[in-house]
Scaffold this active site. Sequence first.
Site, mmCIF file in Angstrom:
data_model
loop_
_atom_site.group_PDB
_atom_site.id
_atom_site.type_symbol
_atom_site.label_atom_id
_atom_site.label_comp_id
_atom_site.label_asym_id
_atom_site.label_seq_id
_atom_site.Cartn_x
_atom_site.Cartn_y
_atom_site.Cartn_z
ATOM 1 C CD GLU A 13 -2.229 4.624 2.710
ATOM 2 O OE1 GLU A 13 -3.317 5.192 2.509
ATOM 3 O OE2 GLU A 13 -1.936 3.507 2.232
ATOM 4 C CB CYS A 50 -1.875 1.554 5.982
ATOM 5 S SG CYS A 50 -1.315 0.691 4.485
ATOM 6 C CG HIS A 80 -2.017 -1.007 1.107
ATOM 7 N ND1 HIS A 80 -3.035 -1.073 2.020
ATOM 8 C CD2 HIS A 80 -2.259 -1.991 0.208
ATOM 9 C CE1 HIS A 80 -3.863 -2.046 1.678
ATOM 10 N NE2 HIS A 80 -3.398 -2.631 0.583
#
Length: 154
Positions: free
Chosen positions: A81, A110, A79
């Site tokens: 993040e 995250c 992801h």
Amino acid sequence: MRPSFDELFMRIAFLARERSTCLSRKTGATLVKDNKVLAMGYNGSPAGTEHCSDKGVCRRKESGLKAGEYKDELCRAVHAEENVLLQAAKFGVSTDGGIIYSVYFPCTMCAKSIINAGIKEVVFAEDYPNELAKQLFKEAGIKVRQLKIGITTE
């Protein structure tokens, strides 16, 4: 017109998402501290591995999972993040006290990484249905706010 720092950092997150190789949802993130960009990230397969965009297949989409439903083992992507935090770590940049600007509200996984990285604030453009992540941020005392800048996520 000169953009505010908030607008600038969110625009960078949107620009980073253009590098995304995800077929399901493209997103980007910017890590900032003291009005300086420390790192940026986008979602895609781990470095050195085949990208979903190259394969032409999204296992997550094929499974029929909806937004907010996530199965780690079905998705190849790191992801945005998570990637921005990993980029900072890779280059020895402290994340403590930083701010993350993200195209979408972070998922639970995250959110946990953001909390443990010492991030003090999360700024997102588009909401994402994740009540647990919102609860975790609240419990951890992390400031969360939405910032729309006129760029669409579609």
